[in-house]
Design a protein around this motif. Structure first.
Motif, short mmCIF file in Angstrom:
data_model
loop_
_atom_site.label_atom_id
_atom_site.label_comp_id
_atom_site.label_asym_id
_atom_site.label_seq_id
_atom_site.Cartn_x
_atom_site.Cartn_y
_atom_site.Cartn_z
N GLU A 99 0.85 -1.20 0.00
CA GLU A 99 0.00 0.00 0.00
C GLU A 99 0.88 1.25 0.00
N THR A 100 0.54 2.23 -0.82
CA THR A 100 1.32 3.47 -0.86
C THR A 100 0.49 4.71 -0.51
N ASP A 101 -0.82 4.57 -0.38
CA ASP A 101 -1.64 5.71 -0.02
C ASP A 101 -1.43 6.05 1.46
N ALA A 102 -1.00 7.27 1.72
CA ALA A 102 -0.63 7.67 3.08
C ALA A 102 -1.80 7.59 4.05
N VAL A 103 -3.00 8.00 3.64
CA VAL A 103 -4.14 7.99 4.55
C VAL A 103 -4.55 6.55 4.89
N ALA A 104 -4.55 5.67 3.91
CA ALA A 104 -4.86 4.26 4.18
C ALA A 104 -3.83 3.67 5.15
N LEU A 105 -2.57 4.01 4.95
CA LEU A 105 -1.52 3.53 5.86
C LEU A 105 -1.73 4.08 7.27
N MET A 106 -2.02 5.37 7.36
CA MET A 106 -2.23 6.00 8.67
C MET A 106 -3.39 5.34 9.41
N GLY B 170 7.63 10.46 4.15
CA GLY B 170 7.32 9.57 3.04
C GLY B 170 8.46 9.53 2.05
N ALA B 171 8.12 9.26 0.81
CA ALA B 171 9.10 9.14 -0.26
C ALA B 171 9.95 10.41 -0.34
N THR C 43 9.16 4.40 9.69
CA THR C 43 10.07 4.35 8.54
C THR C 43 9.73 3.18 7.65
N ASP C 44 9.45 2.03 8.25
CA ASP C 44 9.11 0.84 7.50
C ASP C 44 7.84 1.03 6.69
N VAL C 45 6.84 1.63 7.29
CA VAL C 45 5.53 1.77 6.65
C VAL C 45 5.48 2.91 5.64
N PHE C 46 6.03 4.06 6.01
CA PHE C 46 5.81 5.27 5.22
C PHE C 46 6.99 5.63 4.30
N GLY C 47 8.07 4.89 4.33
CA GLY C 47 9.24 5.24 3.54
C GLY C 47 8.99 5.43 2.07
N ASP C 48 7.98 4.73 1.53
CA ASP C 48 7.66 4.84 0.10
C ASP C 48 6.28 5.46 -0.14
#
Length: 152
Positions: free
Chosen positions: A19-26, A113-114, A145-150
């Motif tokens: 997953e790369t969408d920041a809100v979904a990750l959050m 993020g990226a 870092t693991d989740v949002f790095g990309d």
């Protein structure tokens, strides 16, 4: 119950893989974190939505502040300095914003993020004084870092 950060990191990694969408990750991260530790009274993200401006993102717990400028509060300090803030007593923090009267201590971590772009901050409040320490910061920083790095 205290979070087992190693297990939590594995669970979050499995849930967010690809997953790369920041809100979904959050939303996923905050849900997992909030339910993993009794110290976590309010757990949420504030997203960068404009110059020097944070707005509330996904969270768990009671209502949070809707808007926080970079020049106010613990969240603003984390966004402004790019450094994790650990506050043992929120009443002693100059400019603290009292979004909830039950908050006694908090930890706020910048979320990048990226390309190192600041996406926002992760704010975890506790109704206990001095609830957080360097080991919490290190484990949470690694998860972010693991989740949002990309993330974009």
């Amino acid at each position: 119950m205290r979070a087992d950060y190693a297990e939590l990191a594995k669970t979050i990694r499995a849930l967010t893989e690809g997953e790369t969408d920041a809100v979904a990750l959050m939303a996923t991260v905050v849900c997992e974190l909030h339910h993993a530790d009794d110290r976590f009274d309010w757990t949420g993200f504030y997203r960068v939505t404009g110059p020097e401006l944070l707005k509330i993102g996904p969270y768990q717990g009671g209502h949070g502040c809707l808007v926080i400028p970079f020049d106010r509060g613990v969240c603003g300090a984390a966004a402004r300095t790019g450094e994790t803030q650990i506050v043992d007593d929120v009443e002693a923090f100059p400019g603290h914003i009292a979004c909830s009267s039950s908050t006694r201590s908090e930890i706020v971590l910048p979320v990048r993020g990226a390309g190192g772009r600041l996406l926002g901050v992760l704010d975890i409040d506790s109704d206990r004084p001095a609830a957080f320490g360097p080991s919490d910061a290190a484990a949470l920083e690694a998860i972010l870092t693991d989740v949002f790095g990309d993330a974009t």
